[in-house]
Design a protein around this motif. Structure first.
Motif, PDB file in Angstrom:
ATOM      1  N   SER A 181      -2.431   5.040  -6.306  1.00  0.00           N
ATOM      2  CA  SER A 181      -3.624   5.312  -5.612  1.00  0.00           C
ATOM      3  C   SER A 181      -3.599   6.696  -5.063  1.00  0.00           C
ATOM      4  O   SER A 181      -2.461   6.822  -4.261  1.00  0.00           O
ATOM      5  CB  SER A 181      -4.231   4.422  -4.895  1.00  0.00           C
ATOM      6  OG  SER A 181      -5.597   4.793  -4.164  1.00  0.00           O
TER       7      SER A 181
ATOM      8  N   HIS B 222     -10.438  10.489  -4.416  1.00  0.00           N
ATOM      9  CA  HIS B 222      -9.859   9.360  -4.516  1.00  0.00           C
ATOM     10  C   HIS B 222      -9.921   8.676  -5.934  1.00  0.00           C
ATOM     11  O   HIS B 222     -11.127   8.881  -6.511  1.00  0.00           O
ATOM     12  CB  HIS B 222     -10.986   8.225  -3.662  1.00  0.00           C
ATOM     13  CG  HIS B 222     -10.788   6.841  -3.810  1.00  0.00           C
ATOM     14  ND1 HIS B 222      -9.816   6.160  -3.249  1.00  0.00           N
ATOM     15  CD2 HIS B 222     -11.351   5.940  -4.299  1.00  0.00           C
ATOM     16  CE1 HIS B 222      -9.436   5.137  -3.369  1.00  0.00           C
ATOM     17  NE2 HIS B 222     -10.696   4.616  -3.912  1.00  0.00           N
TER      18      HIS B 222
ATOM     19  N   LEU C 241      -7.534   5.893  -8.497  1.00  0.00           N
ATOM     20  CA  LEU C 241      -6.357   4.893  -8.904  1.00  0.00           C
ATOM     21  C   LEU C 241      -5.667   5.643  -9.975  1.00  0.00           C
ATOM     22  O   LEU C 241      -6.196   6.849 -10.609  1.00  0.00           O
ATOM     23  CB  LEU C 241      -6.989   3.656  -9.487  1.00  0.00           C
ATOM     24  CG  LEU C 241      -7.659   2.643  -8.660  1.00  0.00           C
ATOM     25  CD1 LEU C 241      -8.296   1.608  -9.518  1.00  0.00           C
ATOM     26  CD2 LEU C 241      -6.758   2.203  -7.476  1.00  0.00           C
TER      27      LEU C 241
ATOM     28  N   ILE D 173      -3.204  -3.784  -5.223  1.00  0.00           N
ATOM     29  CA  ILE D 173      -3.398  -2.933  -6.621  1.00  0.00           C
ATOM     30  C   ILE D 173      -2.752  -3.438  -7.770  1.00  0.00           C
ATOM     31  O   ILE D 173      -1.509  -3.455  -7.836  1.00  0.00           O
ATOM     32  CB  ILE D 173      -3.116  -1.387  -6.524  1.00  0.00           C
ATOM     33  CG1 ILE D 173      -3.898  -0.720  -5.361  1.00  0.00           C
ATOM     34  CG2 ILE D 173      -3.447  -0.861  -7.894  1.00  0.00           C
ATOM     35  CD1 ILE D 173      -3.485   0.521  -5.284  1.00  0.00           C
TER      36      ILE D 173
END
Length: 181
Positions: free
Chosen positions: A26, A39, A41, A59
């Motif tokens: 991330s 932003h 992942l 995560i």
């Protein structure tokens, strides 16, 4: 350097602590005003599991299964960092994973080291100021700030809180070139 939009705050979450073997999961970037500029992942290239790191940031491999690879995100990050002063709470760590995407930044600043200097607690063994966790630093700088530690977006916002607090202190701000006389 007083233009508020000249610097951005970045944080990463990873599969582990070893930048040679671990990978990004991330990345988040916010500006001076706390606006999220980026932003995402990140789907690792090699790693399939990261049990120890997952316990910390939450995560999972399922969460990043359809996320873009870092190589896809690098051009966007390159443009975002270009000419800006980039601040991270642990710049050595984050920059080791962001690599050359930071190469055109105007400068890189470690908020954790700046806070350690401001806090003034000396570690004679390491012969430097003691580093504090981001959660401790932000609580001391702004007790009303609420965030979820080990979320790249929340951590970048928390680093921003600490940095803005530190830049109000002349001795620290002058050292980092952000003091307006």
């Amino acid at each position: 350097m007083t233009a508020e939009t000249e610097y951005v705050f970045v944080d990463t979450e990873t599969t582990g602590l070893d930048s040679k073997n671990d990978e990004l999961l991330s990345v988040s970037v916010v500006d001076h005003y706390g606006r999220c500029l980026f932003h995402s992942l990140v789907r690792p290239e090699r790693k399939k599991t990261w049990n120890d790191a997952e316990k910390i940031h939450g995560i999972t491999s399922e969460m990043v299964r359809n996320a873009p690879r870092f190589r896809t995100l690098k051009p966007m990050l390159n443009r975002l960092f270009r000419g800006r002063h980039v601040v991270a709470y642990n710049m050595n760590f984050d920059s080791s994973f962001l690599g050359n995407s930071l190469r055109h930044a105007a400068s890189l600043h470690c908020c954790m080291k700046a806070y350690a200097e401001y806090n003034g607690e000396y570690d004679p063994v390491r012969q430097s100021f003691k580093w504090k966790k981001l959660s401790v630093a932000v609580k001391n700088c702004n007790p009303d700030f609420v965030f979820t530690p080990h979320s790249s977006l929340d951590d970048s916002l928390a680093a921003r809180e600490v940095w803005l607090y530190l830049m109000k202190h002349k001795s620290i701000a002058e050292k980092y070139g952000f003091y307006d006389k």
